[in-house]
Scaffold this motif. Sequence first.
Motif, PDB file in Angstrom:
ATOM      1  N   ARG A 121      22.069  17.664  -1.343  1.00  0.00           N
ATOM      2  CA  ARG A 121      21.909  19.084  -1.676  1.00  0.00           C
ATOM      3  C   ARG A 121      20.487  19.500  -1.320  1.00  0.00           C
ATOM      4  N   SER A 122      20.341  20.198  -0.229  1.00  0.00           N
ATOM      5  CA  SER A 122      19.005  20.490   0.295  1.00  0.00           C
ATOM      6  C   SER A 122      18.112  21.264  -0.682  1.00  0.00           C
ATOM      7  N   TRP A 123      18.693  22.123  -1.503  1.00  0.00           N
ATOM      8  CA  TRP A 123      17.842  22.889  -2.420  1.00  0.00           C
ATOM      9  C   TRP A 123      17.233  22.008  -3.500  1.00  0.00           C
ATOM     10  N   TYR A 124      17.829  20.825  -3.762  1.00  0.00           N
ATOM     11  CA  TYR A 124      17.252  19.883  -4.725  1.00  0.00           C
ATOM     12  C   TYR A 124      15.975  19.253  -4.200  1.00  0.00           C
ATOM     13  N   THR A 125      15.927  18.980  -2.917  1.00  0.00           N
ATOM     14  CA  THR A 125      14.866  18.160  -2.356  1.00  0.00           C
ATOM     15  C   THR A 125      13.486  18.793  -2.443  1.00  0.00           C
ATOM     16  N   LYS A 126      13.391  20.100  -2.395  1.00  0.00           N
ATOM     17  CA  LYS A 126      12.098  20.771  -2.435  1.00  0.00           C
ATOM     18  C   LYS A 126      11.628  21.064  -3.850  1.00  0.00           C
ATOM     19  N   ARG A 127      12.534  21.001  -4.799  1.00  0.00           N
ATOM     20  CA  ARG A 127      12.186  21.349  -6.179  1.00  0.00           C
ATOM     21  C   ARG A 127      12.180  20.157  -7.121  1.00  0.00           C
ATOM     22  N   THR A 128      12.691  19.048  -6.678  1.00  0.00           N
ATOM     23  CA  THR A 128      12.814  17.891  -7.567  1.00  0.00           C
ATOM     24  C   THR A 128      11.716  16.879  -7.272  1.00  0.00           C
ATOM     25  N   THR A 167       0.792  -1.228   0.000  1.00  0.00           N
ATOM     26  CA  THR A 167       0.000   0.000   0.000  1.00  0.00           C
ATOM     27  C   THR A 167       0.825   1.279   0.000  1.00  0.00           C
ATOM     28  N   ASP A 168       2.109   1.203   0.205  1.00  0.00           N
ATOM     29  CA  ASP A 168       2.940   2.410   0.270  1.00  0.00           C
ATOM     30  C   ASP A 168       3.241   2.911  -1.141  1.00  0.00           C
ATOM     31  N   GLN A 169       2.426   3.867  -1.585  1.00  0.00           N
ATOM     32  CA  GLN A 169       2.563   4.422  -2.931  1.00  0.00           C
ATOM     33  C   GLN A 169       2.630   5.939  -2.859  1.00  0.00           C
ATOM     34  N   ILE A 170       3.303   6.514  -3.832  1.00  0.00           N
ATOM     35  CA  ILE A 170       3.349   7.970  -3.956  1.00  0.00           C
ATOM     36  C   ILE A 170       3.124   8.347  -5.412  1.00  0.00           C
ATOM     37  N   ALA A 171       2.659   9.555  -5.619  1.00  0.00           N
ATOM     38  CA  ALA A 171       2.480  10.075  -6.975  1.00  0.00           C
ATOM     39  C   ALA A 171       3.842  10.512  -7.512  1.00  0.00           C
ATOM     40  N   ASP A 172       3.980  10.491  -8.821  1.00  0.00           N
ATOM     41  CA  ASP A 172       5.267  10.868  -9.417  1.00  0.00           C
ATOM     42  C   ASP A 172       5.579  12.354  -9.262  1.00  0.00           C
ATOM     43  N   ASP A 173       4.588  13.156  -8.847  1.00  0.00           N
ATOM     44  CA  ASP A 173       4.852  14.577  -8.610  1.00  0.00           C
ATOM     45  C   ASP A 173       5.132  14.876  -7.134  1.00  0.00           C
ATOM     46  N   THR A 174       5.385  13.840  -6.364  1.00  0.00           N
ATOM     47  CA  THR A 174       5.810  13.998  -4.976  1.00  0.00           C
ATOM     48  C   THR A 174       7.248  14.504  -4.971  1.00  0.00           C
ATOM     49  N   THR A 175       7.560  15.445  -4.094  1.00  0.00           N
ATOM     50  CA  THR A 175       8.942  15.942  -4.039  1.00  0.00           C
ATOM     51  C   THR A 175       9.817  14.962  -3.263  1.00  0.00           C
ATOM     52  N   ILE A 176      11.100  15.096  -3.442  1.00  0.00           N
ATOM     53  CA  ILE A 176      12.054  14.246  -2.734  1.00  0.00           C
ATOM     54  C   ILE A 176      11.924  14.451  -1.228  1.00  0.00           C
ATOM     55  N   ASP A 177      11.710  15.686  -0.806  1.00  0.00           N
ATOM     56  CA  ASP A 177      11.495  15.978   0.620  1.00  0.00           C
ATOM     57  C   ASP A 177      10.319  15.178   1.179  1.00  0.00           C
ATOM     58  N   GLN A 178       9.215  15.191   0.463  1.00  0.00           N
ATOM     59  CA  GLN A 178       8.020  14.477   0.918  1.00  0.00           C
ATOM     60  C   GLN A 178       8.266  12.968   0.977  1.00  0.00           C
TER      61      GLN A 178
END
Length: 160
Positions: free
Chosen positions: A71-78, A23-34
């Motif tokens: 690289r923390s700035w990647y995680t919120k935008r990727t 059941t552990d699924q995520i959408a492809d538009d989930t950010t790396i942070d999430q």
Amino acid sequence: MASQTPSHAGFCLTVADAMQPHTDQIADDTTIDQANDLFDDPRVPYLLVRDAAGRCEGLVTRSRLLVFLARSWYTKRTFIRDTTHQRGPFARPGMTLERADEAMRVGKLRVWPVVDDNGHLLGVLSARHVEGLMTATRQDSSSSAIRQPAAAAEPALSAS
């Protein structure tokens, strides 16, 4: 030497027999942070990724995200869809377990998503579970092969 497909009670085992729910699924538009936040739960070793239409796109592990987490700035935008993660082809329910086992060994897959004809997730195969089933069915096959010659020999002895 031709290999025998494992069977139980005369039936060929398939991926459908071995797959487990997940059941552990995520959408492809989930950010790396999430996604990384979800990995904080020790019961989540991997996440299945689905696209906007709900089809399985692949599987991601925390180790695959490490390069981005550095690289923390990647995680919120990727987004997860922009990362390197395990993508298809995926297992199908009608595939023999022997073939799935071989594909998992060759691809070095510990977990393999199982999808229907439309690409929607049905479950997952774990290498550990498949290996256990393969071992059990091989033992069943070898013990029944040992019994078969003795049963075949009885009518021949009584005929003489």
